[in-house]
Design a protein around this motif. Sequence first.
Motif, PDB file in Angstrom:
ATOM      1  N   PRO A 361       0.806  -1.227   0.000  1.00 15.43           N
ATOM      2  CA  PRO A 361       0.000   0.000   0.000  1.00 15.43           C
ATOM      3  C   PRO A 361       0.836   1.274   0.000  1.00 15.43           C
ATOM      4  CG  PRO A 361      -0.074  -1.098   2.145  1.00 15.43           C
ATOM      5  CD  PRO A 361       0.576  -2.046   1.208  1.00 15.43           C
ATOM      6  N   GLY A 362       1.952   1.252   0.707  1.00 11.80           N
ATOM      7  CA  GLY A 362       2.809   2.442   0.723  1.00 11.80           C
ATOM      8  C   GLY A 362       3.385   2.735  -0.644  1.00 11.80           C
ATOM      9  N   MET A 363       3.848   1.691  -1.302  1.00 11.33           N
ATOM     10  CA  MET A 363       4.390   1.867  -2.645  1.00 11.33           C
ATOM     11  C   MET A 363       3.303   2.331  -3.600  1.00 11.33           C
ATOM     12  SD  MET A 363       6.976   1.821  -4.622  1.00 11.33           S
ATOM     13  CE  MET A 363       8.117   1.113  -3.431  1.00 11.33           C
ATOM     14  N   ALA A 364       2.111   1.794  -3.469  1.00  9.30           N
ATOM     15  CA  ALA A 364       1.003   2.214  -4.328  1.00  9.30           C
ATOM     16  C   ALA A 364       0.738   3.704  -4.177  1.00  9.30           C
ATOM     17  CB  ALA A 364      -0.255   1.416  -3.992  1.00  9.30           C
ATOM     18  N   VAL A 470      17.024  -7.286   1.611  1.00 11.50           N
ATOM     19  CA  VAL A 470      17.280  -8.261   2.671  1.00 11.50           C
ATOM     20  C   VAL A 470      15.981  -9.000   2.940  1.00 11.50           C
ATOM     21  CG1 VAL A 470      19.209  -7.067   3.778  1.00 11.50           C
ATOM     22  CG2 VAL A 470      16.867  -6.522   4.463  1.00 11.50           C
ATOM     23  N   SER A 471      16.115 -10.276   3.279  1.00 15.14           N
ATOM     24  CA  SER A 471      14.950 -11.085   3.577  1.00 15.14           C
ATOM     25  C   SER A 471      15.357 -12.220   4.498  1.00 15.14           C
ATOM     26  CB  SER A 471      14.332 -11.628   2.288  1.00 15.14           C
ATOM     27  OG  SER A 471      13.075 -12.230   2.548  1.00 15.14           O
ATOM     28  N   ILE A 472      14.372 -13.010   4.885  1.00 15.76           N
ATOM     29  CA  ILE A 472      14.605 -14.148   5.771  1.00 15.76           C
ATOM     30  C   ILE A 472      14.395 -15.430   4.973  1.00 15.76           C
ATOM     31  CG2 ILE A 472      13.969 -15.271   7.929  1.00 15.76           C
ATOM     32  CD1 ILE A 472      15.067 -12.460   8.296  1.00 15.76           C
ATOM     33  N   ALA A 473      15.347 -16.347   5.051  1.00 14.41           N
ATOM     34  CA  ALA A 473      15.259 -17.597   4.300  1.00 14.41           C
ATOM     35  C   ALA A 473      14.104 -18.447   4.811  1.00 14.41           C
ATOM     36  CB  ALA A 473      16.560 -18.378   4.404  1.00 14.41           C
ATOM     37  N   LEU A 525      15.568   3.592   0.402  1.00 14.17           N
ATOM     38  CA  LEU A 525      15.273   2.529   1.360  1.00 14.17           C
ATOM     39  C   LEU A 525      13.756   2.351   1.399  1.00 14.17           C
ATOM     40  CD1 LEU A 525      17.593   3.693   4.316  1.00 14.17           C
ATOM     41  CD2 LEU A 525      18.186   2.188   2.392  1.00 14.17           C
ATOM     42  N   VAL A 526      13.281   1.183   0.989  1.00 10.68           N
ATOM     43  CA  VAL A 526      11.845   0.908   0.969  1.00 10.68           C
ATOM     44  C   VAL A 526      11.555  -0.152   2.026  1.00 10.68           C
ATOM     45  CG1 VAL A 526       9.870   0.205  -0.411  1.00 10.68           C
ATOM     46  CG2 VAL A 526      11.782   1.417  -1.502  1.00 10.68           C
ATOM     47  N   SER A 527      10.929   0.266   3.118  1.00  5.75           N
ATOM     48  CA  SER A 527      10.674  -0.657   4.217  1.00  5.75           C
ATOM     49  C   SER A 527       9.420  -1.484   3.950  1.00  5.75           C
ATOM     50  CB  SER A 527      10.520   0.105   5.532  1.00  5.75           C
ATOM     51  OG  SER A 527       9.501   1.074   5.443  1.00  5.75           O
ATOM     52  N   GLY A 528       9.451  -2.733   4.399  1.00  5.73           N
ATOM     53  CA  GLY A 528       8.346  -3.645   4.176  1.00  5.73           C
ATOM     54  C   GLY A 528       7.367  -3.669   5.333  1.00  5.73           C
ATOM     55  N   ALA A 529       6.339  -4.516   5.181  1.00  6.36           N
ATOM     56  CA  ALA A 529       5.284  -4.589   6.195  1.00  6.36           C
ATOM     57  C   ALA A 529       5.816  -5.067   7.532  1.00  6.36           C
ATOM     58  CB  ALA A 529       4.177  -5.526   5.694  1.00  6.36           C
ATOM     59  N   ASP A 530       6.858  -5.897   7.524  1.00  8.10           N
ATOM     60  CA  ASP A 530       7.380  -6.461   8.768  1.00  8.10           C
ATOM     61  C   ASP A 530       8.584  -5.700   9.310  1.00  8.10           C
ATOM     62  OD1 ASP A 530       5.481  -8.496   8.618  1.00  8.10           O
ATOM     63  OD2 ASP A 530       6.777  -9.757   7.384  1.00  8.10           O
ATOM     64  N   ALA A 531       8.943  -4.600   8.680  1.00  7.19           N
ATOM     65  CA  ALA A 531      10.110  -3.827   9.134  1.00  7.19           C
ATOM     66  C   ALA A 531       9.692  -2.807  10.192  1.00  7.19           C
ATOM     67  CB  ALA A 531      10.755  -3.121   7.951  1.00  7.19           C
ATOM     68  N   ASP A 532      10.577  -2.552  11.139  1.00  2.00           N
ATOM     69  CA  ASP A 532      10.304  -1.500  12.123  1.00  2.00           C
ATOM     70  C   ASP A 532      11.219  -0.313  11.869  1.00  2.00           C
ATOM     71  OD1 ASP A 532      12.796  -2.216  13.163  1.00  2.00           O
ATOM     72  OD2 ASP A 532      11.908  -3.521  14.674  1.00  2.00           O
ATOM     73  N   ASP A 533      10.923   0.800  12.534  1.00  2.00           N
ATOM     74  CA  ASP A 533      11.708   2.021  12.324  1.00  2.00           C
ATOM     75  C   ASP A 533      13.165   1.827  12.715  1.00  2.00           C
ATOM     76  OD1 ASP A 533       9.498   3.339  11.394  1.00  2.00           O
ATOM     77  OD2 ASP A 533       8.999   4.250  13.326  1.00  2.00           O
ATOM     78  N   ALA A 534      13.416   0.956  13.695  1.00  2.00           N
ATOM     79  CA  ALA A 534      14.793   0.758  14.156  1.00  2.00           C
ATOM     80  C   ALA A 534      15.667   0.211  13.037  1.00  2.00           C
ATOM     81  CB  ALA A 534      14.809  -0.191  15.353  1.00  2.00           C
ATOM     82  N   LEU A 535      15.128  -0.669  12.213  1.00  5.89           N
ATOM     83  CA  LEU A 535      15.910  -1.223  11.103  1.00  5.89           C
ATOM     84  C   LEU A 535      16.316  -0.125  10.135  1.00  5.89           C
ATOM     85  CD1 LEU A 535      17.023  -3.470   9.265  1.00  5.89           C
ATOM     86  CD2 LEU A 535      14.693  -3.799   8.398  1.00  5.89           C
ATOM     87  N   VAL A 536      15.350   0.680   9.710  1.00  5.08           N
ATOM     88  CA  VAL A 536      15.642   1.744   8.749  1.00  5.08           C
ATOM     89  C   VAL A 536      16.557   2.791   9.383  1.00  5.08           C
ATOM     90  CG1 VAL A 536      14.639   3.387   7.131  1.00  5.08           C
ATOM     91  CG2 VAL A 536      13.389   1.315   7.720  1.00  5.08           C
ATOM     92  N   ASP A 537      16.350   3.105  10.656  1.00 11.52           N
ATOM     93  CA  ASP A 537      17.216   4.069  11.350  1.00 11.52           C
ATOM     94  C   ASP A 537      18.660   3.585  11.367  1.00 11.52           C
ATOM     95  OD1 ASP A 537      15.062   5.710  11.856  1.00 11.52           O
ATOM     96  OD2 ASP A 537      14.753   5.005  13.909  1.00 11.52           O
ATOM     97  N   ALA A 538      18.851   2.300  11.651  1.00  9.35           N
ATOM     98  CA  ALA A 538      20.201   1.745  11.731  1.00  9.35           C
ATOM     99  C   ALA A 538      20.899   1.808  10.375  1.00  9.35           C
ATOM    100  CB  ALA A 538      20.153   0.308  12.239  1.00  9.35           C
ATOM    101  N   GLY A 557       7.066   1.161   2.087  1.00 10.46           N
ATOM    102  CA  GLY A 557       6.457   0.477   0.952  1.00 10.46           C
ATOM    103  C   GLY A 557       5.334  -0.459   1.339  1.00 10.46           C
ATOM    104  N   GLY A 558       5.455  -1.110   2.502  1.00 14.28           N
ATOM    105  CA  GLY A 558       4.423  -2.020   2.961  1.00 14.28           C
ATOM    106  C   GLY A 558       4.418  -3.369   2.265  1.00 14.28           C
ATOM    107  N   GLN A 559       5.495  -3.703   1.523  1.00 11.90           N
ATOM    108  CA  GLN A 559       5.538  -4.980   0.798  1.00 11.90           C
ATOM    109  C   GLN A 559       5.803  -6.144   1.756  1.00 11.90           C
ATOM    110  OE1 GLN A 559       7.953  -2.610   0.480  1.00 11.90           O
ATOM    111  NE2 GLN A 559       9.844  -3.621   1.112  1.00 11.90           N
TER     112      GLN A 559
END
Length: 569
Positions: A361-364, A470-473, A525-538, A557-559
Amino acid sequence: MPAVLDADAARLWGALTRAAFAARRTEIDDLNVFPVPDGDTGTNLYLTMDAALGEVRREHGERGILGTASLVDEARTLSRALLMSARGNSGVIVSQIVAGVTAVVVEEELADLDGPALARAVTRGAEMARASVAHPQEGTILSVADALAEAAREAADGGGDAVAVAAAAVSAAEEALARTPEQLPSLAQAGVVDAGGAGCLLMVEALHRALTGAWTDEGTLQQATDDLLLPRASWHHTTPAGEGGASTGPTPRRPHGEDPLDALPVGIEGPAFEVMFLLDRSDAERVAQLTTTLDGLGDSLLVVGGPELWNVHVHVDDVGAAIEAGIEAGRPHRVKVTHFATQMAAKEPQKFAVIACAAGPGMASILEDAGASVVPSAPGARASAGQLLAAIRETGAASVVVLPNDKDTLMAAEVACRAAEEDGIVTAIVPARTAVQGLAALAVVDFDRGLRENAIAMTGAAVSTRHGAVSIASREVLTWAGPVAVGDVLGIVSGDVALIGDDLSATANEVLDRLLSGGGELVTLVSGADADDALVDAVAAHLAKEHAEVEVVRIDGGQQVYPLLLGVE
């Protein structure tokens, strides 16, 4: 037990195929060779078939599964419906397989198919699927389709009826699917068979079941479906090991971003002319030769359709050679030649629009604010060719650029654009394979200029944007970066796993360091639905410290799947 495939058996085949795709879509999705859960081949196959059968039902009535029309009428409708409902590369290829089958029914005006007719039909399907791909790759659905078609022909030549032909096709498809890891190193390393090939096997199994079962009521349908829904341990294989059981090391695999089924988009530099024509009075063999010839003459090649009518599109410098190749293949007509330089210099303050796919939704919202008409498209819910075509038409524009923003939507976008051009809408596809490339492309749009100028500028911006994530396997697999375990943090550079870590921000920083090793002025930097502000801040803090010269843009982005998408311009 019918010895032929009649209209009722064909309806049952469609119902069984849809039921099998519905029940097995997660399992097929899991065959994805990439360790990130963005593969949705099974979901695309189900949604493609479900939408197409729904369209046939609306067209021909509510009785049974599809309706009461003749086999010829329903076949004709199904072929068109599948092409328009196709989602992802797998959905487009399956639509071509079924188009080949239905073409034989329509051409020969068949009320049913006996053994030889069924063999001709599946052979045509395999031919059309392969002909639709400019650079076919073995170890894919194409290999499975070819193998089952060959077995079907042999069974028919031996006097087999439709049941025997279908049985032979099932056996051959199973064997061909089991061989796909031998043909594609990426499958062998992941320990799986090809996902599209698995879907093809389900289709031919459903065909055999429709021929050996009875069509009466829902109870029979459920009984006929049951044996298609059992888990397939054979679809997963042990990763090859060396002496002592240890892995022998990674085999070079096709990068995640390089799909052999992708159609070719408009480029920055290239041939001077666009040539399009319809082709009839031809056959699969001559069309295959035409495809080879045109591939050697230019780029942006697309040959789809058949068996009575083919739609050909190519960019070349030698227009005469392209048309001559068409004449050798059959009867080209409605020939259209566009000289790009002349087109740019001529008229065109015509209305221009951009269609962009968005995974969150954010990207949209960002894409809409930039002036694009947005079509939702994400893993598990990718946009179909029909949805993209509807969006193109709804703009009311004379020329439209499409931004897929995902490699697995490129073929559906090509189908939609070909259909739109039949309506007189001029289209182009910009090869944006990720959201960050789409954003870069949209940033250079000038809505007061024409399609060609915008397509060139947008393509330049997209391809010059280095991208990562970045993602989780979600599964174990062997990659160039080493063995991946479930839960590992993956650093992805240009669509391939480049490093493996245990911390999202640290891994993202490493990915950015690699992307910036060749320079850069702007980081997105496009943050996803499961990302928090701390990740993007870091990550932003790391950039400020280690790459103070770059500008940083943060987007929510909300992806799904990717907590952080990274772009460098």
